[in-house]
Scaffold this active site. Sequence first.
Site, PDB file in Angstrom:
ATOM      1  N   LYS A 258      19.273 -12.305  16.640  1.00 21.54           N
ATOM      2  CA  LYS A 258      19.339 -10.907  17.079  1.00 21.54           C
ATOM      3  C   LYS A 258      19.418 -10.847  18.600  1.00 21.54           C
ATOM      4  CE  LYS A 258      16.474  -7.588  18.168  1.00 21.54           C
ATOM      5  NZ  LYS A 258      17.326  -6.903  19.159  1.00 21.54           N
TER       6      LYS A 258
ATOM      7  N   GLY B  32       6.197 -10.557  23.422  1.00 20.44           N
ATOM      8  CA  GLY B  32       5.802 -11.879  22.911  1.00 20.44           C
ATOM      9  C   GLY B  32       4.422 -11.829  22.275  1.00 20.44           C
TER      10      GLY B  32
ATOM     11  N   GLU C  14       9.351 -17.749  24.958  1.00 21.71           N
ATOM     12  CA  GLU C  14       9.761 -17.918  26.359  1.00 21.71           C
ATOM     13  C   GLU C  14       9.633 -16.547  27.000  1.00 21.71           C
ATOM     14  OE1 GLU C  14      10.388 -20.665  27.719  1.00 21.71           O
ATOM     15  OE2 GLU C  14      10.972 -22.017  26.114  1.00 21.71           O
TER      16      GLU C  14
ATOM     17  N   CYS D 159      14.137 -14.814  34.309  1.00 25.16           N
ATOM     18  CA  CYS D 159      12.724 -15.064  33.989  1.00 25.16           C
ATOM     19  C   CYS D 159      12.103 -16.010  35.002  1.00 25.16           C
ATOM     20  CB  CYS D 159      12.601 -15.626  32.585  1.00 25.16           C
ATOM     21  SG  CYS D 159      13.641 -17.067  32.351  1.00 25.16           S
TER      22      CYS D 159
ATOM     23  N   GLU E  28       5.688  -8.936  37.267  1.00 30.03           N
ATOM     24  CA  GLU E  28       7.122  -9.215  37.212  1.00 30.03           C
ATOM     25  C   GLU E  28       7.905  -7.921  37.442  1.00 30.03           C
ATOM     26  OE1 GLU E  28       8.923 -10.172  33.348  1.00 30.03           O
ATOM     27  OE2 GLU E  28       9.834 -11.915  34.309  1.00 30.03           O
TER      28      GLU E  28
HETATM   29  P1  NAD Z   1      11.962  -7.444  25.565  1.00 25.33           P
HETATM   30  O1  NAD Z   1      10.709  -8.160  25.224  1.00 25.33           O
HETATM   31  O2  NAD Z   1      11.915  -5.994  25.723  1.00 25.33           O
HETATM   32  O3  NAD Z   1      13.099  -7.729  24.463  1.00 25.33           O
HETATM   33  C1  NAD Z   1      13.491  -9.038  24.107  1.00 25.33           C
HETATM   34  C2  NAD Z   1      14.072  -9.009  22.706  1.00 25.33           C
HETATM   35  O4  NAD Z   1      13.052  -8.642  21.786  1.00 25.33           O
HETATM   36  C3  NAD Z   1      15.199  -8.009  22.488  1.00 25.33           C
HETATM   37  O5  NAD Z   1      16.155  -8.557  21.612  1.00 25.33           O
HETATM   38  C4  NAD Z   1      14.475  -6.851  21.843  1.00 25.33           C
HETATM   39  O6  NAD Z   1      15.338  -6.041  21.072  1.00 25.33           O
HETATM   40  C5  NAD Z   1      13.471  -7.566  20.972  1.00 25.33           C
HETATM   41  N1  NAD Z   1      12.261  -6.816  20.597  1.00 25.33           N
HETATM   42  C6  NAD Z   1      11.690  -5.754  21.214  1.00 25.33           C
HETATM   43  N2  NAD Z   1      10.589  -5.347  20.544  1.00 25.33           N
HETATM   44  C7  NAD Z   1      10.452  -6.181  19.483  1.00 25.33           C
HETATM   45  C8  NAD Z   1       9.493  -6.288  18.425  1.00 25.33           C
HETATM   46  N3  NAD Z   1       8.465  -5.448  18.307  1.00 25.33           N
HETATM   47  N4  NAD Z   1       9.660  -7.268  17.515  1.00 25.33           N
HETATM   48  C9  NAD Z   1      10.688  -8.128  17.608  1.00 25.33           C
HETATM   49  N5  NAD Z   1      11.622  -8.070  18.579  1.00 25.33           N
HETATM   50  C10 NAD Z   1      11.501  -7.116  19.514  1.00 25.33           C
HETATM   51  O7  NAD Z   1      12.500  -8.166  26.878  1.00 25.33           O
HETATM   52  P2  NAD Z   1      13.787  -7.774  27.742  1.00 25.33           P
HETATM   53  O8  NAD Z   1      13.450  -6.577  28.556  1.00 25.33           O
HETATM   54  O9  NAD Z   1      14.974  -7.763  26.869  1.00 25.33           O
HETATM   55  O10 NAD Z   1      13.915  -9.048  28.688  1.00 25.33           O
HETATM   56  C11 NAD Z   1      13.246  -9.184  29.878  1.00 25.33           C
HETATM   57  C12 NAD Z   1      12.069 -10.126  29.740  1.00 25.33           C
HETATM   58  O11 NAD Z   1      12.476 -11.373  29.184  1.00 25.33           O
HETATM   59  C13 NAD Z   1      11.436 -10.476  31.062  1.00 25.33           C
HETATM   60  O12 NAD Z   1      10.039 -10.403  30.971  1.00 25.33           O
HETATM   61  C14 NAD Z   1      11.871 -11.905  31.318  1.00 25.33           C
HETATM   62  O13 NAD Z   1      11.049 -12.625  32.165  1.00 25.33           O
HETATM   63  C15 NAD Z   1      11.914 -12.438  29.943  1.00 25.33           C
HETATM   64  N6  NAD Z   1      12.790 -13.621  29.880  1.00 25.33           N
HETATM   65  C16 NAD Z   1      12.230 -14.865  29.711  1.00 25.33           C
HETATM   66  C17 NAD Z   1      13.023 -16.000  29.687  1.00 25.33           C
HETATM   67  C18 NAD Z   1      12.421 -17.374  29.492  1.00 25.33           C
HETATM   68  O14 NAD Z   1      13.152 -18.287  29.117  1.00 25.33           O
HETATM   69  N7  NAD Z   1      11.152 -17.563  29.719  1.00 25.33           N
HETATM   70  C19 NAD Z   1      14.402 -15.873  29.837  1.00 25.33           C
HETATM   71  C20 NAD Z   1      14.956 -14.604  30.016  1.00 25.33           C
HETATM   72  C21 NAD Z   1      14.126 -13.486  30.023  1.00 25.33           C
END
Ligand code: NAD
Length: 444
Positions: A129, A187, A204, A238, A338
């Site tokens: 997804k 997460g 991650e 990230c 962040e």
């Molecule tokens: P997010 O947590 O809002 O969303 C990430 C994914 O999770 C999306 O596909 C979203 O649709 C899905 N999601 C949202 N709520 C959910 C739920 N309740 N259950 C299951 N899935 C759900 O994050 P974002 O805003 O898309 O991305 C930014 C964040 O990602 C930042 O904090 C960044 O640091 C982190 N990030 C980490 C890495 C890494 O490798 N450590 C890499 C890239 C981004």
Amino acid sequence: MQAARKALETGKWATMAASRRAKIIYKIAQLIAERAGEIALLEVRDNGKTIGTAKGELSAIVDTFEFYAGAATKNYGSTLPAPVPNYIAHTLLEPVGVVGAIVAWNFPLLLASWKVAPALAAGCTIVLKPATATPLTALELGKIALEAGVPEGVLNVVTGPGSELGQAMVEHPAIDKIAFTGSTATGRRIAATAAQTLKRVTLELGGKSPSLVFADADLEAAVNGALYGIFYNAGQTCEARSRVLVQDSIYDEFVARFGERAQKLRVGDPEDAQTQIGAITLEEQLEKIAADCRAGEKEGAKRLFGGTRVAGDGHDRGLFWNVTAFEADPKHRIAREEIFGPVVVFLKFKTESEAIEIANDSEYGLAASIWSKDISRVNRVARALRTGTVAINTPYAVFPGVPFGGYKRSGYGRELGFETMRLYSETKSVITYVGEKPINPFGV
Ligand code: NAD
């Protein structure tokens, strides 16, 4: 999810000769390489990142599929020392099952490849997804996988909102493991929900990663590296080095040079090959960046440059943010939370131990950079930092084959390494009695 379950249970993918599976994964890499130009453009149009950045990602995606194509034939179990006489024991690494891969919007296809490639190599089936806002390249990957020979049902791509679709995946009993990239808040929620069905989980998550610049560094290299470390992908990274810790004796000169270089960065049209900073992907992300900058000033952090939306020259039609720097105190929220945008925070330190203390004073632990010419110091500091990656005298630190992942609230599990194969496998122990006399434990 049912398609993935069914494909797993037919065993067609997992029991295929590993060398054949490897060839199919390698074919995915080749097809992506052939279409890299058009996929990069699709990513740019979906996400707003620069074409230069997208092309770099495509090359890393090809490398990732190639690396795990090689890993498919090397997911060895072990032959164990006999636990007692007349026994032999060995382990098998079997696919963990159906993997739910959920990724963020900042590197849509790259993050997907970090999960899909090792999962395929381990013989798993997958439901991928992508983030709600950036689904296009994941759909292309689904088509390419079929074309490469991945059997139907092995890689399924579903698009939709995380709160409904992502949540349903985490709850669903057909899924055995969730591999997630996204925010620490999501997460945490995923780990709690997955506990209900005892799914395996790798996370991650976010970061507030530091660059540590010591007075004995090559100043020119450190300025350029720190600049790239935060402003690459418009800071929507990230592992962005969003805190730059500089030793007091070089602080003024470093900050002045950094500021002068930052002003030269070209912000604007992502499709123009000369552009270095593209768009902010989402309107709400731009609003968050603006709010965090306002809050930083309010709490007393000193704004050095930027802090505003780019205006004029057609920029108003897009979501562009001026590169921004603050001078702050480690206790300021702007130095702790962040932001996920092109905003850097400078912090001053006197001694090596103070630098380590400030760097580690974070709930996150994704990555760090050290800039110094002293070989003893860089090794000492690398060991003292509580982060999953430490980059020494280089802005580049993410490569297929090198494990990537977080300490502390930046998550758990590692991607990109060979050890990642274990996170898509279950270990089965097989114990065999080889003695001549039959065993009769009850003696009846
Ligand atoms: P997010 O947590 O809002 O969303 C990430 C994914 O999770 C999306 O596909 C979203 O649709 C899905 N999601 C949202 N709520 C959910 C739920 N309740 N259950 C299951 N899935 C759900 O994050 P974002 O805003 O898309 O991305 C930014 C964040 O990602 C930042 O904090 C960044 O640091 C982190 N990030 C980490 C890495 C890494 O490798 N450590 C890499 C890239 C981004």
